[in-house]
Design an enzyme around this catalytic site. Sequence first.
Site, PDB file in Angstrom:
ATOM      1  N   TYR A 142       6.728   3.873  -7.865  1.00 11.38           N
ATOM      2  CA  TYR A 142       5.690   3.919  -8.748  1.00 11.38           C
ATOM      3  C   TYR A 142       6.574   3.393 -10.346  1.00 11.38           C
ATOM      4  O   TYR A 142       6.060   3.176 -11.188  1.00 11.38           O
ATOM      5  CB  TYR A 142       5.325   4.836  -9.414  1.00 11.38           C
ATOM      6  CG  TYR A 142       3.889   4.553  -8.184  1.00 11.38           C
ATOM      7  CD1 TYR A 142       3.968   4.520  -6.909  1.00 11.38           C
ATOM      8  CD2 TYR A 142       2.573   4.829  -9.020  1.00 11.38           C
ATOM      9  CE1 TYR A 142       1.888   4.060  -6.246  1.00 11.38           C
ATOM     10  CE2 TYR A 142       1.509   4.727  -7.833  1.00 11.38           C
ATOM     11  CZ  TYR A 142       1.235   4.605  -6.667  1.00 11.38           C
ATOM     12  OH  TYR A 142      -0.107   4.518  -6.112  1.00 11.38           O
ATOM     13  N   LYS A 193       9.477   4.549   5.958  1.00 15.73           N
ATOM     14  CA  LYS A 193      10.361   3.551   6.991  1.00 15.73           C
ATOM     15  C   LYS A 193      11.411   3.043   6.851  1.00 15.73           C
ATOM     16  O   LYS A 193      12.203   1.952   6.421  1.00 15.73           O
ATOM     17  CB  LYS A 193       9.481   2.326   6.971  1.00 15.73           C
ATOM     18  CG  LYS A 193       8.510   2.268   6.128  1.00 15.73           C
ATOM     19  CD  LYS A 193       7.459   1.461   8.074  1.00 15.73           C
ATOM     20  CE  LYS A 193       7.580  -0.196   8.220  1.00 15.73           C
ATOM     21  NZ  LYS A 193       7.594  -0.565   9.309  1.00 15.73           N
ATOM     22  N   ASP A 226       3.919   3.528   9.048  1.00 10.54           N
ATOM     23  CA  ASP A 226       2.564   2.438   9.691  1.00 10.54           C
ATOM     24  C   ASP A 226       2.430   3.282  10.341  1.00 10.54           C
ATOM     25  O   ASP A 226       0.988   3.168  11.059  1.00 10.54           O
ATOM     26  CB  ASP A 226       3.912   1.186  10.245  1.00 10.54           C
ATOM     27  CG  ASP A 226       4.554   1.022  11.176  1.00 10.54           C
ATOM     28  OD1 ASP A 226       5.497   1.909  10.702  1.00 10.54           O
ATOM     29  OD2 ASP A 226       4.803   0.197  11.685  1.00 10.54           O
ATOM     30  N   ASP A 250       0.019   7.611  -1.497  1.00 14.92           N
ATOM     31  CA  ASP A 250      -0.649   6.844  -2.202  1.00 14.92           C
ATOM     32  C   ASP A 250      -2.156   5.880  -0.754  1.00 14.92           C
ATOM     33  O   ASP A 250      -2.874   6.694  -0.905  1.00 14.92           O
ATOM     34  CB  ASP A 250      -0.946   5.793  -2.988  1.00 14.92           C
ATOM     35  CG  ASP A 250      -2.301   4.891  -3.853  1.00 14.92           C
ATOM     36  OD1 ASP A 250      -3.056   5.799  -4.055  1.00 14.92           O
ATOM     37  OD2 ASP A 250      -1.931   3.292  -3.748  1.00 14.92           O
ATOM     38  N   ASP A 254      -5.869   7.226   1.283  1.00  9.25           N
ATOM     39  CA  ASP A 254      -6.793   7.212   1.227  1.00  9.25           C
ATOM     40  C   ASP A 254      -7.932   7.182   2.247  1.00  9.25           C
ATOM     41  O   ASP A 254      -8.856   7.175   2.494  1.00  9.25           O
ATOM     42  CB  ASP A 254      -7.508   5.444   0.615  1.00  9.25           C
ATOM     43  CG  ASP A 254      -7.739   5.542  -1.401  1.00  9.25           C
ATOM     44  OD1 ASP A 254      -7.346   6.823  -2.208  1.00  9.25           O
ATOM     45  OD2 ASP A 254      -7.730   4.177  -1.381  1.00  9.25           O
TER      46      ASP A 254
HETATM   47  C1  IPM Z   1      -4.431   7.423  -6.769  1.00  8.74           C
HETATM   48  C2  IPM Z   1      -4.553   6.461  -7.404  1.00  8.74           C
HETATM   49  C3  IPM Z   1      -3.637   5.866  -8.228  1.00  8.74           C
HETATM   50  C4  IPM Z   1      -1.862   6.030  -8.025  1.00  8.74           C
HETATM   51  C5  IPM Z   1      -3.713   4.759  -9.448  1.00  8.74           C
HETATM   52  C6  IPM Z   1      -5.420   4.557 -10.384  1.00  8.74           C
HETATM   53  C7  IPM Z   1      -2.603   4.777 -11.250  1.00  8.74           C
HETATM   54  O1  IPM Z   1      -4.821   5.293  -6.622  1.00  8.74           O
HETATM   55  O2  IPM Z   1      -3.992   8.498  -8.010  1.00  8.74           O
HETATM   56  O3  IPM Z   1      -4.198   7.812  -6.070  1.00  8.74           O
HETATM   57  O4  IPM Z   1      -1.970   4.522  -6.945  1.00  8.74           O
HETATM   58  O5  IPM Z   1      -1.488   6.772  -8.215  1.00  8.74           O
HETATM   59 MG    MG Z   2      -4.819   6.328  -4.504  1.00  4.96          MG
END
Ligand code: IPM
Ligand code: MG
Length: 369
Positions: A142, A193, A226, A250, A254
């Site tokens: 990042y 990884k 993975d 990240d 999700d």
């Molecule tokens: C998260 C989001 C952010 C990230 C974006 C909005 C920059 O996806 O907080 O998970 O990638 O960290």
């Molecule tokens: Mg995210």
Amino acid sequence: MASYNLLLLPGDGIGPEVMAEVEKVAAWCQTTGIATFEIERGLVGGAAYEAHGQSISEADMALAHAADAVIFGAVGGPQWDSVPYEVRPEAGLLRLRKDLALFANLRPAICYPALADASSLKRDIVEGLDIMIVRELTGGVYFGEPKQIIDLGNGQKRGIDTQVYDTYEIERIGRVAFELARKRGNKVTSSEKRNVMRSGVLWNEVMTALHKREYPDVKLEHMLADALGMQLVRWPKQFDVIVTDNLFGDMLSDVASMLTGSLGMLPSASLGEADSKTGKRKALYEPVHGSAPDIAGKGMANPIAMIGSFSMALRYSFGLVEAADRIETAISDVLNAGLRTPDIKTEGATMVSTVEMGEAILKALEASK
Ligand code: IPM
Ligand code: MG
């Protein structure tokens, strides 16, 4: 009664709608005598770009530095797809994380029993799930340099991002994970990884050494990122605390959100290092979901992740553990009563709007002791 400074940054899309519900919960805390809040409000993301041509203004950054906690909604939307990269909505969030040095992102994934059928996975796989993803938040790909697109001059361009981690960055996020594990299931799964990436080799070495030196009482396992993605949907209850880098964290968080029923359920806390004198940490609390422009303004957003993030602020920044427990119980009660925003719709449930969900949680809070 203790008083705390909050900076509210609702941002874009559904951010302002879900933030409005948090304000009601904060007001409840005040009337109940739990704490008082000095509330400031600022702009971030597309909203800040429209007002200042920046993804967050210097004045709002100063407020963020001064706040006891920043409560953040969401940023982004298609109307800002073509603004310059430096001032895109996400840049505001990334600047907050970096400038406040919020290296530890805690993303708890809890599946409330009432929501086990809202998950895309089978009930027995997710019911009772309680895992904590600890994502490194200020390093890795990042922020690594170089980060650019260069013109190779032969009709080709080259996009470059750099994955980079130093020992101290891995150690400090590792400590957060091990400390949390001691208060939970006493197990940490570290993920990278190392079969492909040098930074993964170092991550693995540093975690192993830290474990041996400072946390031999905690169980540590290593899992390639993975494979961890696969295991998260195969048998997620094998995990307690997962610690991983910025990018894998990240993605994996999700994935984990769907185990809980919806992305609209996952809160998060982003914490800095504790001050050696006061013990205070800089902190920002945000739902894991984004700005969801497709449903913005329709009263369809689920405010639970945002309210849960506020509850994490009470727990981690202010030590108001009992109040945080009450909020989480109120959320659970409302779900048990069958109230659902569209994202967590299940058979036979009562569909409610963002405001109705917020008010139901408030009512459950008022009824709680
Ligand atoms: C998260 C989001 C952010 C990230 C974006 C909005 C920059 O996806 O907080 O998970 O990638 O960290
Ligand atoms: Mg995210």
